[in-house]
Design a protein around this motif. Structure first.
Motif, PDB file in Angstrom:
ATOM      1  N   VAL A 241      16.236  -3.888  -7.021  1.00  0.00           N
ATOM      2  CA  VAL A 241      15.588  -3.498  -8.278  1.00  0.00           C
ATOM      3  C   VAL A 241      14.812  -2.195  -8.094  1.00  0.00           C
ATOM      4  O   VAL A 241      14.887  -1.281  -8.919  1.00  0.00           O
ATOM      5  CB  VAL A 241      14.657  -4.620  -8.775  1.00  0.00           C
ATOM      6  CG1 VAL A 241      13.895  -4.172 -10.022  1.00  0.00           C
ATOM      7  CG2 VAL A 241      15.451  -5.887  -9.077  1.00  0.00           C
ATOM      8  N   SER A 242      14.065  -2.099  -6.983  1.00  0.00           N
ATOM      9  CA  SER A 242      13.232  -0.916  -6.740  1.00  0.00           C
ATOM     10  C   SER A 242      14.055   0.336  -6.515  1.00  0.00           C
ATOM     11  O   SER A 242      13.549   1.453  -6.661  1.00  0.00           O
ATOM     12  CB  SER A 242      12.317  -1.153  -5.534  1.00  0.00           C
ATOM     13  OG  SER A 242      11.447  -2.240  -5.766  1.00  0.00           O
ATOM     14  N   ASP A 243      15.330   0.160  -6.159  1.00  0.00           N
ATOM     15  CA  ASP A 243      16.189   1.318  -5.907  1.00  0.00           C
ATOM     16  C   ASP A 243      16.679   1.966  -7.198  1.00  0.00           C
ATOM     17  O   ASP A 243      17.244   3.060  -7.167  1.00  0.00           O
ATOM     18  CB  ASP A 243      17.380   0.893  -5.048  1.00  0.00           C
ATOM     19  CG  ASP A 243      17.913   2.026  -4.193  1.00  0.00           C
ATOM     20  OD1 ASP A 243      17.099   2.846  -3.725  1.00  0.00           O
ATOM     21  OD2 ASP A 243      19.138   2.103  -3.990  1.00  0.00           O
ATOM     22  N   HIS A 244      16.444   1.308  -8.333  1.00  0.00           N
ATOM     23  CA  HIS A 244      16.858   1.896  -9.613  1.00  0.00           C
ATOM     24  C   HIS A 244      15.915   3.045  -9.964  1.00  0.00           C
ATOM     25  O   HIS A 244      14.699   2.941  -9.784  1.00  0.00           O
ATOM     26  CB  HIS A 244      16.834   0.835 -10.712  1.00  0.00           C
ATOM     27  CG  HIS A 244      17.538   1.257 -11.952  1.00  0.00           C
ATOM     28  ND1 HIS A 244      16.959   2.079 -12.898  1.00  0.00           N
ATOM     29  CD2 HIS A 244      18.803   0.997 -12.407  1.00  0.00           C
ATOM     30  CE1 HIS A 244      17.812   2.296 -13.873  1.00  0.00           C
ATOM     31  NE2 HIS A 244      18.947   1.646 -13.610  1.00  0.00           N
ATOM     32  N   PRO A 245      16.428   4.157 -10.458  1.00  0.00           N
ATOM     33  CA  PRO A 245      15.565   5.320 -10.731  1.00  0.00           C
ATOM     34  C   PRO A 245      14.483   5.070 -11.778  1.00  0.00           C
ATOM     35  O   PRO A 245      13.527   5.846 -11.858  1.00  0.00           O
ATOM     36  CB  PRO A 245      16.555   6.396 -11.196  1.00  0.00           C
ATOM     37  CG  PRO A 245      17.798   5.667 -11.572  1.00  0.00           C
ATOM     38  CD  PRO A 245      17.852   4.456 -10.703  1.00  0.00           C
TER      39      PRO A 245
ATOM     40  N   THR B 184      13.022   2.333  -0.899  1.00  0.00           N
ATOM     41  CA  THR B 184      13.412   2.571  -2.285  1.00  0.00           C
ATOM     42  C   THR B 184      13.811   4.021  -2.497  1.00  0.00           C
ATOM     43  O   THR B 184      13.557   4.890  -1.658  1.00  0.00           O
ATOM     44  CB  THR B 184      12.246   2.225  -3.217  1.00  0.00           C
ATOM     45  OG1 THR B 184      11.158   3.120  -2.936  1.00  0.00           O
ATOM     46  CG2 THR B 184      11.777   0.790  -3.016  1.00  0.00           C
ATOM     47  N   LYS B 185      14.403   4.257  -3.655  1.00  0.00           N
ATOM     48  CA  LYS B 185      14.774   5.632  -4.017  1.00  0.00           C
ATOM     49  C   LYS B 185      13.533   6.523  -4.044  1.00  0.00           C
ATOM     50  O   LYS B 185      13.558   7.659  -3.560  1.00  0.00           O
ATOM     51  CB  LYS B 185      15.458   5.624  -5.381  1.00  0.00           C
ATOM     52  CG  LYS B 185      15.885   7.006  -5.884  1.00  0.00           C
ATOM     53  CD  LYS B 185      16.574   6.900  -7.230  1.00  0.00           C
ATOM     54  CE  LYS B 185      16.971   8.271  -7.755  1.00  0.00           C
ATOM     55  NZ  LYS B 185      17.954   8.941  -6.894  1.00  0.00           N
ATOM     56  N   ALA B 186      12.431   5.988  -4.576  1.00  0.00           N
ATOM     57  CA  ALA B 186      11.201   6.775  -4.663  1.00  0.00           C
ATOM     58  C   ALA B 186      10.653   7.109  -3.278  1.00  0.00           C
ATOM     59  O   ALA B 186      10.147   8.217  -3.048  1.00  0.00           O
ATOM     60  CB  ALA B 186      10.154   6.021  -5.475  1.00  0.00           C
ATOM     61  N   LEU B 187      10.750   6.178  -2.334  1.00  0.00           N
ATOM     62  CA  LEU B 187      10.284   6.453  -0.969  1.00  0.00           C
ATOM     63  C   LEU B 187      11.155   7.524  -0.318  1.00  0.00           C
ATOM     64  O   LEU B 187      10.641   8.445   0.341  1.00  0.00           O
ATOM     65  CB  LEU B 187      10.301   5.171  -0.136  1.00  0.00           C
ATOM     66  CG  LEU B 187       9.913   5.319   1.340  1.00  0.00           C
ATOM     67  CD1 LEU B 187       8.489   5.857   1.478  1.00  0.00           C
ATOM     68  CD2 LEU B 187      10.066   3.992   2.085  1.00  0.00           C
ATOM     69  N   ARG B 188      12.456   7.431  -0.510  1.00  0.00           N
ATOM     70  CA  ARG B 188      13.341   8.451   0.068  1.00  0.00           C
ATOM     71  C   ARG B 188      13.019   9.832  -0.506  1.00  0.00           C
ATOM     72  O   ARG B 188      12.996  10.837   0.210  1.00  0.00           O
ATOM     73  CB  ARG B 188      14.803   8.090  -0.220  1.00  0.00           C
ATOM     74  CG  ARG B 188      15.285   6.820   0.475  1.00  0.00           C
ATOM     75  CD  ARG B 188      16.782   6.643   0.251  1.00  0.00           C
ATOM     76  NE  ARG B 188      17.289   5.411   0.811  1.00  0.00           N
ATOM     77  CZ  ARG B 188      17.520   4.305   0.096  1.00  0.00           C
ATOM     78  NH1 ARG B 188      17.298   4.308  -1.209  1.00  0.00           N
ATOM     79  NH2 ARG B 188      17.980   3.220   0.680  1.00  0.00           N
TER      80      ARG B 188
ATOM     81  N   GLY C 294       0.816  -1.209   0.000  1.00  0.00           N
ATOM     82  CA  GLY C 294       0.000   0.000   0.000  1.00  0.00           C
ATOM     83  C   GLY C 294       0.847   1.255   0.000  1.00  0.00           C
ATOM     84  O   GLY C 294       0.527   2.245  -0.679  1.00  0.00           O
ATOM     85  N   LEU C 295       1.954   1.228   0.745  1.00  0.00           N
ATOM     86  CA  LEU C 295       2.873   2.363   0.750  1.00  0.00           C
ATOM     87  C   LEU C 295       3.504   2.551  -0.626  1.00  0.00           C
ATOM     88  O   LEU C 295       3.637   3.684  -1.117  1.00  0.00           O
ATOM     89  CB  LEU C 295       3.955   2.147   1.812  1.00  0.00           C
ATOM     90  CG  LEU C 295       5.046   3.217   1.922  1.00  0.00           C
ATOM     91  CD1 LEU C 295       4.451   4.593   2.165  1.00  0.00           C
ATOM     92  CD2 LEU C 295       6.044   2.853   3.017  1.00  0.00           C
ATOM     93  N   GLN C 296       3.881   1.437  -1.263  1.00  0.00           N
ATOM     94  CA  GLN C 296       4.422   1.512  -2.621  1.00  0.00           C
ATOM     95  C   GLN C 296       3.461   2.246  -3.554  1.00  0.00           C
ATOM     96  O   GLN C 296       3.872   3.074  -4.370  1.00  0.00           O
ATOM     97  CB  GLN C 296       4.646   0.100  -3.172  1.00  0.00           C
ATOM     98  CG  GLN C 296       5.971  -0.532  -2.836  1.00  0.00           C
ATOM     99  CD  GLN C 296       6.084  -1.872  -3.545  1.00  0.00           C
ATOM    100  OE1 GLN C 296       5.123  -2.633  -3.643  1.00  0.00           O
ATOM    101  NE2 GLN C 296       7.264  -2.171  -4.039  1.00  0.00           N
ATOM    102  N   ALA C 297       2.187   1.894  -3.441  1.00  0.00           N
ATOM    103  CA  ALA C 297       1.193   2.499  -4.330  1.00  0.00           C
ATOM    104  C   ALA C 297       1.121   4.011  -4.127  1.00  0.00           C
ATOM    105  O   ALA C 297       1.024   4.776  -5.095  1.00  0.00           O
ATOM    106  CB  ALA C 297      -0.177   1.855  -4.092  1.00  0.00           C
ATOM    107  N   LEU C 298       1.174   4.464  -2.870  1.00  0.00           N
ATOM    108  CA  LEU C 298       1.158   5.903  -2.599  1.00  0.00           C
ATOM    109  C   LEU C 298       2.419   6.581  -3.131  1.00  0.00           C
ATOM    110  O   LEU C 298       2.367   7.701  -3.660  1.00  0.00           O
ATOM    111  CB  LEU C 298       1.024   6.151  -1.096  1.00  0.00           C
ATOM    112  CG  LEU C 298      -0.294   5.744  -0.438  1.00  0.00           C
ATOM    113  CD1 LEU C 298      -0.257   6.054   1.052  1.00  0.00           C
ATOM    114  CD2 LEU C 298      -1.480   6.448  -1.092  1.00  0.00           C
ATOM    115  N   VAL C 299       3.554   5.900  -2.989  1.00  0.00           N
ATOM    116  CA  VAL C 299       4.821   6.468  -3.452  1.00  0.00           C
ATOM    117  C   VAL C 299       4.822   6.615  -4.966  1.00  0.00           C
ATOM    118  O   VAL C 299       5.315   7.619  -5.519  1.00  0.00           O
ATOM    119  CB  VAL C 299       5.998   5.577  -2.985  1.00  0.00           C
ATOM    120  CG1 VAL C 299       7.295   5.999  -3.679  1.00  0.00           C
ATOM    121  CG2 VAL C 299       6.155   5.659  -1.471  1.00  0.00           C
ATOM    122  N   MET C 300       4.241   5.644  -5.673  1.00  0.00           N
ATOM    123  CA  MET C 300       4.277   5.651  -7.133  1.00  0.00           C
ATOM    124  C   MET C 300       3.604   6.870  -7.742  1.00  0.00           C
ATOM    125  O   MET C 300       4.016   7.342  -8.808  1.00  0.00           O
ATOM    126  CB  MET C 300       3.608   4.387  -7.672  1.00  0.00           C
ATOM    127  CG  MET C 300       4.471   3.152  -7.615  1.00  0.00           C
ATOM    128  SD  MET C 300       3.575   1.749  -8.321  1.00  0.00           S
ATOM    129  CE  MET C 300       3.265   2.344  -9.985  1.00  0.00           C
TER     130      MET C 300
END
Length: 515
Positions: free
Chosen positions: A428-432, A282-286, A251-257
């Motif tokens: 993988v998720s840390d890739h931009p 992930t990079k996106a979360l940071r 769920g957090l991933q979805a909000l970050v996306m």
């Protein structure tokens, strides 16, 4: 300001709030608002209706309602009656819900007229929320007594990931211990707003609901359609001033996306509490948290059999976060052990199985003494208590916190090397060019097994580019051989990543397009 909770049960804590902060909003449900005094009174009406039907302490009463204020009134009403609540997620398939009802022995279902109808067969009775709360108020001197801390509080069915679904019985004392700790550490108090995000069949929802109501806070309701739409979730949180959210990592991933398209700087969000599965920074979360410098993230861990038992607050600077952060240290009243197969405590840095002892160990599995005896063992702490064998692998860090290393019974090996899927997903998720990833294995046992990554892409995603980047950062056995771009990752009803669904998807893709 924070509120200290001294009551022995969450029902007692809500009673005190209704007296001290009765005019503070308890529930915001669209244009509807219930203050704490009215909420308490309506829950009492439900409880009295249940008592009039013969419900007594220890009975199981099912709750089947839509995601509205009525769901919350019904939940507290069942607990005020002295019964143990069985929350039913009405989005589940009907056969599974019927199995839960039959197995639990619940003879009464509380909910809306349109949600309880399918479940009133086999002699069950229905309590319709609208009718119960409209009944003539009862004088204060006829107040219902609080349940005992040792009484059953809730009955929740596991996902069945380690076998067939089975129900966990948690006493009031266990939930109260968690809520008391949460109230001390969250920095919330009367009027603070928390999104009611969790599915009612997911134990985190009870932590979310009662840690808010017991401190005089306000729960903001979200309907199922909006909950499944991250943009609408953000819009509701911003519009209503939500300050705290509990949610699984998916769920957090979805909000970050979708955060790049959201004015998150206007959000009042101050606390994000992921739990239920491995957190990946992930990079996106940071990047999101750098845009919200006042917001903090606390990583929680705990199986249904104990609820949340450890916490790791992440540092204020997201740039310093580990890709796979620890699950932290035990909350007060709980103890953890990392043991080998012979039951010996592992040294710092050594991997073992995680066991939990203390105040939040549940009573075990409903009507399953065989399984209870298998998983709930005598505690080595010398207090006569029990500990729960989680089936999770962990290792203790030098600072005393714990690293979570996945399931002991779901280990993956590639060419003889043990693979932690969460480590692959985090890399993988840390890739931009990647927003989120779910990893699994495909192929036959042995040398033919290979890693498959299902990716939610960001602009510019090219599988070969990501693969080459990973080869510069990871050992070869941790680099996925196959990447599939998907619109969404499979989820369980709780919002967790559905790993079985991921494996089935990989098998179908491999059969259609073998390497």
């Amino acid at each position: 300001m924070t509120r200290q909770i001294h009551a022995a049960t969450v029902v007692g804590a809500l009673r005190a709030v209704a007296t001290e902060h009765g005019q503070v909003p308890a529930i915001l449900d669209g244009a509807d608002r219930l203050d704490h005094a009215t909420f308490w009174q309506q829950a009492g009406q439900v409880a009295r209706r249940l008592r009039s039907l013969g419900v007594r302490n220890g009975d199981v009463v099912a709750l089947a309602a839509d995601r509205t204020a009525g769901l919350l009134v019904g939940l507290v009403g069942v607990l005020r009656s002295g019964a143990t609540v069985l929350p039913l997620d009405v989005t589940y398939p009907r056969p599974r819900l019927m199995m839960m009802l039959q197995d639990s022995g619940a003879r009464i279902v509380v909910g809306h007229g349109h949600t309880v109808g399918p479940f009133t067969a086999e002699g069950r009775e229905a309590v319709i929320l609208a009718e119960a709360v409209a009944a003539e108020p009862v004088p204060a001197e006829d107040e219902l007594p609080d349940p005992h801390p040792g009484d059953g509080c809730y009955l929740l069915y596991t996902s069945g990931s380690t076998g067939g679904p089975k129900a966990v019985l948690m006493p009031h004392a266990g939930l109260a211990n968690l809520v008391r700790w949460q109230a001390r550490t969250s920095g919330v108090g009367p009027g603070s707003r928390t999104l009611q995000y969790g599915a009612i069949s997911f134990d985190v929802s009870l932590q979310e609901i009662f840690s808010t109501l017991a401190t005089g806070g306000t729960l903001v309701c979200i309907d199922e359609e909006a909950r499944r739409n991250p943009i609408r979730t953000w819009e509701l949180m911003i519009a209503t001033g939500v300050e705290r959210i509990f949610l699984p990592y998916v769920g957090l991933q979805a909000l970050v996306m979708v955060a790049d398209d959201i004015p998150v700087e206007r959000s009042a969000l101050r606390e994000i509490i992921p739990g239920g599965e491995q957190l990946q920074c992930t990079k996106a979360l940071r990047e999101l948290l750098l845009r919200m410098p006042e917001c903090r993230v606390s990583n929680h861990y705990g199986p249904v059999e104990t609820h949340a038992v450890t916490c790791h607050p992440l540092e204020a600077d997201p740039e310093r976060w580990l890709s796979l952060p620890p699950i932290g240290t035990p909350i007060p009243g709980n103890r953890v052990h990392v043991l080998d197969e012979a039951g010996r405590e592992m040294a710092v840095g050594e991997i073992g199985e995680l066991y939990v002892a203390g105040d939040q160990v549940s009573y075990g599995y409903w009507r399953r003494p065989d399984l209870t005896a298998e998983r709930f063992l005598p505690s080595p702490d010398g207090d006569g208590g029990r500990m729960y064998r989680t089936g999770d692998l962990a290792r203790r860090r030098a600072d005393g916190s714990l690293d979570f290393l996945g399931r002991a019974d779901d280990q993956v090996k590639i060419r003889g090397f043990r693979v932690e899927l969460a480590e692959v997903e985090a890399a993988v998720s840390d890739h931009p060019e990647v927003a989120a990833c779910g990893a699994t294995v495909a192929g036959d046992e042995g040398i033919d097994r290979f890693l498959v990554a299902f990716v939610l892409p960001r602009p510019g995603f090219v599988a070969d580019t990501v693969r080459e980047d990973l080869r510069g950062r990871l050992p070869g056995h941790l680099v996925p051989e196959v990447f599939h771009v998907v619109d969404a990752l499979p989820q369980l009803p709780s919002g967790k990543l559905d790993r079985r669904g991921l494996r089935l998807l990989a098998e179908r893709e491999t059969a259609a397009d073998p390497r």
